[in-house]
Design a protein around this motif. Structure first.
Motif, PDB file in Angstrom:
ATOM      1  N   MET A   1      47.442 114.317  33.252  1.00 26.13           N
ATOM      2  CA  MET A   1      46.910 113.395  34.265  1.00 26.13           C
ATOM      3  C   MET A   1      47.001 111.968  33.733  1.00 26.13           C
ATOM      4  SD  MET A   1      43.482 113.602  36.520  1.00 26.13           S
ATOM      5  CE  MET A   1      42.462 114.342  35.279  1.00 26.13           C
ATOM      6  N   LYS A   2      47.511 111.065  34.574  1.00 24.22           N
ATOM      7  CA  LYS A   2      47.632 109.650  34.190  1.00 24.22           C
ATOM      8  C   LYS A   2      46.297 108.946  34.422  1.00 24.22           C
ATOM      9  CE  LYS A   2      50.546 106.145  33.282  1.00 24.22           C
ATOM     10  NZ  LYS A   2      51.411 106.117  32.108  1.00 24.22           N
ATOM     11  N   THR A   3      45.922 108.081  33.482  1.00 20.46           N
ATOM     12  CA  THR A   3      44.713 107.266  33.674  1.00 20.46           C
ATOM     13  C   THR A   3      45.121 105.892  34.185  1.00 20.46           C
ATOM     14  OG1 THR A   3      43.503 108.421  31.938  1.00 20.46           O
ATOM     15  CG2 THR A   3      42.741 106.213  32.509  1.00 20.46           C
ATOM     16  N   LEU A   4      44.408 105.417  35.204  1.00 17.82           N
ATOM     17  CA  LEU A   4      44.632 104.072  35.758  1.00 17.82           C
ATOM     18  C   LEU A   4      43.354 103.269  35.550  1.00 17.82           C
ATOM     19  CD1 LEU A   4      46.135 101.934  37.372  1.00 17.82           C
ATOM     20  CD2 LEU A   4      45.798 103.290  39.423  1.00 17.82           C
ATOM     21  N   LEU A   5      43.437 102.272  34.670  1.00 20.66           N
ATOM     22  CA  LEU A   5      42.284 101.419  34.367  1.00 20.66           C
ATOM     23  C   LEU A   5      42.250 100.285  35.384  1.00 20.66           C
ATOM     24  CD1 LEU A   5      42.948 101.208  30.519  1.00 20.66           C
ATOM     25  CD2 LEU A   5      41.168 102.592  31.627  1.00 20.66           C
ATOM     26  N   VAL A   6      41.112 100.090  36.042  1.00 25.06           N
ATOM     27  CA  VAL A   6      41.036  99.121  37.145  1.00 25.06           C
ATOM     28  C   VAL A   6      39.948  98.085  36.870  1.00 25.06           C
ATOM     29  CG1 VAL A   6      40.832  98.839  39.635  1.00 25.06           C
ATOM     30  CG2 VAL A   6      41.666 101.007  38.706  1.00 25.06           C
ATOM     31  N   ALA A   7      40.357  96.810  36.724  1.00 25.23           N
ATOM     32  CA  ALA A   7      39.384  95.713  36.592  1.00 25.23           C
ATOM     33  C   ALA A   7      38.640  95.583  37.916  1.00 25.23           C
ATOM     34  CB  ALA A   7      40.101  94.418  36.244  1.00 25.23           C
ATOM     35  N   LEU A   8      37.290  95.535  37.867  1.00 20.98           N
ATOM     36  CA  LEU A   8      36.517  95.692  39.102  1.00 20.98           C
ATOM     37  C   LEU A   8      36.210  94.388  39.828  1.00 20.98           C
ATOM     38  CD1 LEU A   8      33.966  98.409  37.903  1.00 20.98           C
ATOM     39  CD2 LEU A   8      35.923  98.731  39.415  1.00 20.98           C
ATOM     40  N   THR A   9      35.934  93.305  39.115  1.00 23.38           N
ATOM     41  CA  THR A   9      35.469  92.077  39.767  1.00 23.38           C
ATOM     42  C   THR A   9      36.456  90.935  39.540  1.00 23.38           C
ATOM     43  OG1 THR A   9      34.280  91.249  37.841  1.00 23.38           O
ATOM     44  CG2 THR A   9      33.071  92.774  39.294  1.00 23.38           C
ATOM     45  N   PHE A  10      36.201  89.796  40.208  1.00 21.52           N
ATOM     46  CA  PHE A  10      37.010  88.598  39.964  1.00 21.52           C
ATOM     47  C   PHE A  10      36.965  88.227  38.485  1.00 21.52           C
ATOM     48  CE2 PHE A  10      38.718  86.080  43.519  1.00 21.52           C
ATOM     49  CZ  PHE A  10      38.407  86.916  44.572  1.00 21.52           C
ATOM     50  N   LEU A  11      35.758  88.271  37.914  1.00 19.94           N
ATOM     51  CA  LEU A  11      35.614  87.930  36.499  1.00 19.94           C
ATOM     52  C   LEU A  11      36.429  88.899  35.645  1.00 19.94           C
ATOM     53  CD1 LEU A  11      34.251  86.384  34.174  1.00 19.94           C
ATOM     54  CD2 LEU A  11      32.413  88.064  34.258  1.00 19.94           C
ATOM     55  N   ASP A  12      36.328  90.199  35.956  1.00 15.74           N
ATOM     56  CA  ASP A  12      37.069  91.193  35.177  1.00 15.74           C
ATOM     57  C   ASP A  12      38.577  90.936  35.264  1.00 15.74           C
ATOM     58  OD1 ASP A  12      34.610  92.380  34.653  1.00 15.74           O
ATOM     59  OD2 ASP A  12      34.773  93.760  36.351  1.00 15.74           O
ATOM     60  N   ALA A  13      39.044  90.484  36.428  1.00 14.53           N
ATOM     61  CA  ALA A  13      40.484  90.229  36.599  1.00 14.53           C
ATOM     62  C   ALA A  13      40.968  89.094  35.706  1.00 14.53           C
ATOM     63  CB  ALA A  13      40.797  89.923  38.060  1.00 14.53           C
ATOM     64  N   THR A  14      40.066  88.207  35.283  1.00 15.44           N
ATOM     65  CA  THR A  14      40.501  87.112  34.399  1.00 15.44           C
ATOM     66  C   THR A  14      40.817  87.640  32.997  1.00 15.44           C
ATOM     67  OG1 THR A  14      38.267  86.489  33.689  1.00 15.44           O
ATOM     68  CG2 THR A  14      39.114  85.429  35.683  1.00 15.44           C
ATOM     69  N   TYR A  15      40.404  88.875  32.691  1.00 15.74           N
ATOM     70  CA  TYR A  15      40.751  89.505  31.409  1.00 15.74           C
ATOM     71  C   TYR A  15      41.991  90.383  31.573  1.00 15.74           C
ATOM     72  CZ  TYR A  15      36.110  88.126  29.784  1.00 15.74           C
ATOM     73  OH  TYR A  15      35.002  87.403  29.425  1.00 15.74           O
ATOM     74  N   TRP A  16      42.770  90.097  32.614  1.00 16.10           N
ATOM     75  CA  TRP A  16      43.888  90.967  32.949  1.00 16.10           C
ATOM     76  C   TRP A  16      44.854  91.157  31.778  1.00 16.10           C
ATOM     77  CZ3 TRP A  16      45.814  94.736  35.253  1.00 16.10           C
ATOM     78  CH2 TRP A  16      47.192  94.938  35.253  1.00 16.10           C
ATOM     79  N   ALA A  17      45.193  90.092  31.052  1.00 14.82           N
ATOM     80  CA  ALA A  17      46.182  90.208  29.977  1.00 14.82           C
ATOM     81  C   ALA A  17      45.693  91.174  28.897  1.00 14.82           C
ATOM     82  CB  ALA A  17      46.458  88.829  29.372  1.00 14.82           C
ATOM     83  N   GLU A  18      44.419  91.077  28.539  1.00 14.32           N
ATOM     84  CA  GLU A  18      43.859  91.972  27.518  1.00 14.32           C
ATOM     85  C   GLU A  18      43.852  93.418  28.015  1.00 14.32           C
ATOM     86  OE1 GLU A  18      42.651  89.078  28.449  1.00 14.32           O
ATOM     87  OE2 GLU A  18      41.484  88.098  26.876  1.00 14.32           O
ATOM     88  N   ALA A  48      53.408 106.721  42.393  1.00 17.44           N
ATOM     89  CA  ALA A  48      53.954 107.732  43.302  1.00 17.44           C
ATOM     90  C   ALA A  48      55.476 107.656  43.334  1.00 17.44           C
ATOM     91  CB  ALA A  48      53.374 107.545  44.702  1.00 17.44           C
ATOM     92  N   ALA A  49      56.007 106.418  43.324  1.00 14.59           N
ATOM     93  CA  ALA A  49      57.460 106.243  43.379  1.00 14.59           C
ATOM     94  C   ALA A  49      58.133 106.745  42.113  1.00 14.59           C
ATOM     95  CB  ALA A  49      57.795 104.764  43.595  1.00 14.59           C
ATOM     96  N   ALA A  50      57.423 106.659  40.979  1.00 17.18           N
ATOM     97  CA  ALA A  50      58.014 107.109  39.712  1.00 17.18           C
ATOM     98  C   ALA A  50      58.280 108.610  39.752  1.00 17.18           C
ATOM     99  CB  ALA A  50      57.091 106.749  38.544  1.00 17.18           C
ATOM    100  N   GLY A  51      57.468 109.343  40.505  1.00 13.78           N
ATOM    101  CA  GLY A  51      57.756 110.750  40.756  1.00 13.78           C
ATOM    102  C   GLY A  51      57.368 111.714  39.651  1.00 13.78           C
ATOM    103  N   ASP A  52      56.984 111.222  38.486  1.00 12.99           N
ATOM    104  CA  ASP A  52      56.673 112.147  37.385  1.00 12.99           C
ATOM    105  C   ASP A  52      55.176 112.232  37.104  1.00 12.99           C
ATOM    106  OD1 ASP A  52      56.417 109.585  36.506  1.00 12.99           O
ATOM    107  OD2 ASP A  52      57.464 109.885  34.604  1.00 12.99           O
ATOM    108  N   VAL A  53      54.363 111.716  38.030  1.00 13.71           N
ATOM    109  CA  VAL A  53      52.910 111.747  37.849  1.00 13.71           C
ATOM    110  C   VAL A  53      52.321 112.543  39.000  1.00 13.71           C
ATOM    111  CG1 VAL A  53      50.816 110.353  37.782  1.00 13.71           C
ATOM    112  CG2 VAL A  53      52.920 109.489  36.724  1.00 13.71           C
ATOM    113  N   GLY A  54      51.595 113.602  38.670  1.00 14.37           N
ATOM    114  CA  GLY A  54      51.011 114.408  39.735  1.00 14.37           C
ATOM    115  C   GLY A  54      49.602 113.988  40.089  1.00 14.37           C
ATOM    116  N   ALA A  55      48.826 113.637  39.060  1.00 12.11           N
ATOM    117  CA  ALA A  55      47.419 113.303  39.273  1.00 12.11           C
ATOM    118  C   ALA A  55      47.076 112.021  38.530  1.00 12.11           C
ATOM    119  CB  ALA A  55      46.525 114.438  38.789  1.00 12.11           C
ATOM    120  N   VAL A  56      46.198 111.252  39.132  1.00 11.92           N
ATOM    121  CA  VAL A  56      45.790 109.961  38.548  1.00 11.92           C
ATOM    122  C   VAL A  56      44.268 109.906  38.525  1.00 11.92           C
ATOM    123  CG1 VAL A  56      45.867 107.453  38.771  1.00 11.92           C
ATOM    124  CG2 VAL A  56      47.860 108.814  39.411  1.00 11.92           C
TER     125      VAL A  56
END
Ligand code: FES
Length: 227
Positions: A1-18, A48-56
């Motif tokens: 299963m692939k893990t997708l880490l999601v920044a939640l807030t505007f403030l969190d998005a400013t740490y996008w590079a890290e 989904a387009a990559a096709g090799d991931v079944g669950a996220v």
């Protein structure tokens, strides 16, 4: 299963590079729920387009004091399933990771999106009947000069006066241009770019925002130059 880490807030998005760097190191995909960065639906489309991931597995990441809007992970995930079809199996972790993850979080009590994860609600149909709309810039220069504290103070003082979303709508925005005045607040319909606005300035600014007369911020203000 692939893990997708999601920044939640505007403030969190400013740490996008890290966050993106950590995701690359840990073999996880990364996205933002709001603010600047690849949107969650965009990253799900790519997986989904990559096709090799079944669950996220969707894991919220926050740099603030609380979990922020983690319920929106489920709402956006279900919207994606409704609009794209069951091209991936999605799982939602109930808790958020705090700060840059050093390891992938253990699989917890993850659940699939359900009917209660809705992107719409009858209460979200109306435009609020407010006198003023205030945009607090969360661009890089304003964030560097304290926009987070200004935003928190504005929200708290408006709420204390019973005016948030009833008399004044407060929104966060990307760069609004006069960066040298950071942190900048835009007040509409007055066409006033006010700054710098520190958290210490906020109590007086809120009083002036609630004044029904012409807006006088009592702080440096810029307006568009017109011929
Ligand atoms: S970053 Fe705030 S005005 Fe440009």
């Amino acid at each position: 299963m692939k893990t997708l880490l999601v920044a939640l807030t505007f403030l969190d998005a400013t740490y996008w590079a890290e966050l993106a760097e950590a995701g690359e190191r840990l073999g996880a995909a990364t996205a933002v729920l709001q603010g600047d960065g690849p949107a969650l639906v965009t990253q799900l489309d790519a997986l989904a387009a990559a096709g090799d991931v079944g669950a996220v597995r969707l894991v919220g990441v926050t740099f603030g004091d609380d979990q922020g809007p983690i319920s929106w992970l489920g709402r956006v995930a279900r919207w994606w399933l409704i609009t794209r079809g069951p091209r991936l199996k999605l799982w939602l972790e109930p808790g958020a990771v705090h700060g840059v993850p050093v390891a992938l979080p253990e699989v917890g009590a993850a659940r699939p999106p359900s009917a209660k994860d809705s992107l719409s609600n009858p209460g979200w149909a109306k435009v609020p009947d407010v006198a003023r709309h205030v945009l607090i810039c969360r661009g890089p220069r304003c964030n560097a000069k304290g926009a987070a504290a200004t935003h928190t103070a504005l929200s708290e003082h408006l709420a204390r006066r019973g005016a948030e979303d009833t008399e004044v709508l407060l929104s966060q925005a990307g760069c609004v241009f006069p960066c040298n005045q950071a942190p900048v607040v835009v007040v509409q319909p007055d066409m006033a770019w006010v700054g710098p606005v520190t958290s210490d300035d906020v109590p007086e600014l809120v009083t002036r925002l609630l004044n029904p007369g012409p807006f006088d911020p009592g702080l440096p203000v810029s307006r568009p130059e017109r011929d």
